[in-house]
Enzyme design. Sequence first.
Site, PDB file in Angstrom:
ATOM      1  N   PRO A  23      12.402   8.948  -1.488  1.00 31.76           N
ATOM      2  CA  PRO A  23      11.572   7.941  -2.148  1.00 31.76           C
ATOM      3  C   PRO A  23      10.213   7.840  -1.459  1.00 31.76           C
ATOM      4  O   PRO A  23      10.138   7.749  -0.231  1.00 31.76           O
ATOM      5  CB  PRO A  23      12.385   6.653  -1.971  1.00 31.76           C
ATOM      6  CG  PRO A  23      13.251   6.905  -0.779  1.00 31.76           C
ATOM      7  CD  PRO A  23      13.557   8.362  -0.792  1.00 31.76           C
ATOM      8  N   TYR A 179      11.374  -4.098   4.753  1.00 28.04           N
ATOM      9  CA  TYR A 179      11.353  -4.882   3.524  1.00 28.04           C
ATOM     10  C   TYR A 179      12.499  -5.904   3.529  1.00 28.04           C
ATOM     11  O   TYR A 179      13.162  -6.116   4.527  1.00 28.04           O
ATOM     12  CB  TYR A 179      11.376  -3.955   2.311  1.00 28.04           C
ATOM     13  CG  TYR A 179      10.178  -3.033   2.298  1.00 28.04           C
ATOM     14  CD1 TYR A 179       8.876  -3.549   2.388  1.00 28.04           C
ATOM     15  CD2 TYR A 179      10.322  -1.649   2.255  1.00 28.04           C
ATOM     16  CE1 TYR A 179       7.769  -2.710   2.415  1.00 28.04           C
ATOM     17  CE2 TYR A 179       9.222  -0.808   2.284  1.00 28.04           C
ATOM     18  CZ  TYR A 179       7.946  -1.345   2.363  1.00 28.04           C
ATOM     19  OH  TYR A 179       6.857  -0.518   2.411  1.00 28.04           O
TER      20      TYR A 179
END
Length: 357
Positions: A23, A179
Amino acid sequence: MNTILAPYSTKTLQLKNHLVMAPMTRSRAIGNIPNNLMAEYYHQRSGAGLIVTEGTSPSPSGLGYARIPGIFSSEQVEGWKKVTGAVHAGNSKIFVQLMHTGRIAHQANLPAGATVVGVSAIKAAGQMHTDSLGMQDYPIPVALTTEAVKATIAEYVQAAKNAVEAGFDGVEVHGANGYLVEQFLNPNVNNRTDEYGGDYKARASFALEVVQQIADAIGKEKVGIRFSPFSNLGDLQDYDADEVHNTYAYLAQELNKIGITYIHIGFSPKIPQKTFDAIRSAFKETIILCNGNTPATAADTLAKGFADVLAFGRPFLANPDLVTRMEQNAPLNEVDFTTLYTPEAHGYTDYPVMAVA
């Protein structure tokens, strides 16, 4: 080299080779909606056995960066259908990475009505790019209430259902890179006094509830998760090394009980061998290893036995035909770092491919 190019198959994951496209945020989703340019980009790279998309928000409040996609609206689902169709046409599998940025965000990057939220009201040091205001300091996030945490978990679950509707083969929960999920894990960010704060098992409960509820909703064989143990990304500060080790050993054990299809680990030289060993011992399904993999080192890395398949980031970014280049032992294009996050096709879909003989 033959090992990594050979098919990979388990009860829950069947891939045409041992290569995963990692990703990578590319910031081409104008209006936070996947588009034809993104479909072309992913189709070009469908030589990978598995593609994991760029970080994709399950919530308006998770759209922390400029021009990153979401998967919470019908328009976004329709946009992603273009991408999944293009990748499946290339005979590759594709998982969407669900990434809520939490406190790594700025209000100027969020849609109207959304708010920068975090595990606790602790701001990150540093700045973030916004298209409207340029570089801006990270704000103090609004700490999620216990009820808001439950609602956020529900957003992840709905996003996973949307992913299935959009044609994805599964979802990867982003539990790395500073995150939201990793913000819960880190005691320097998580000072909560409810059920989601406290010892490492309590701090891991958010990640495990997200994964369990997604698995219940779409099937455990369609779920993976990404971790980056000992990471300092997103202004995460180090904490006790034994506690970090215990956190990820516990997560691997609990995720194995849930039965998800893979754990995706971002390699760092800071990760001690005992932590790799604990994860591998506890988790019986597929392990993906990312960061620093090259065609030259791939076979040796797989032979070490920790990882089952390998993820490649920059090599796939700059080489849409990476698999062909690996097959032919051909040189690789270099990454143009000036165009990583620009909104245009240049530096995105125009990297050269080898001439077909």
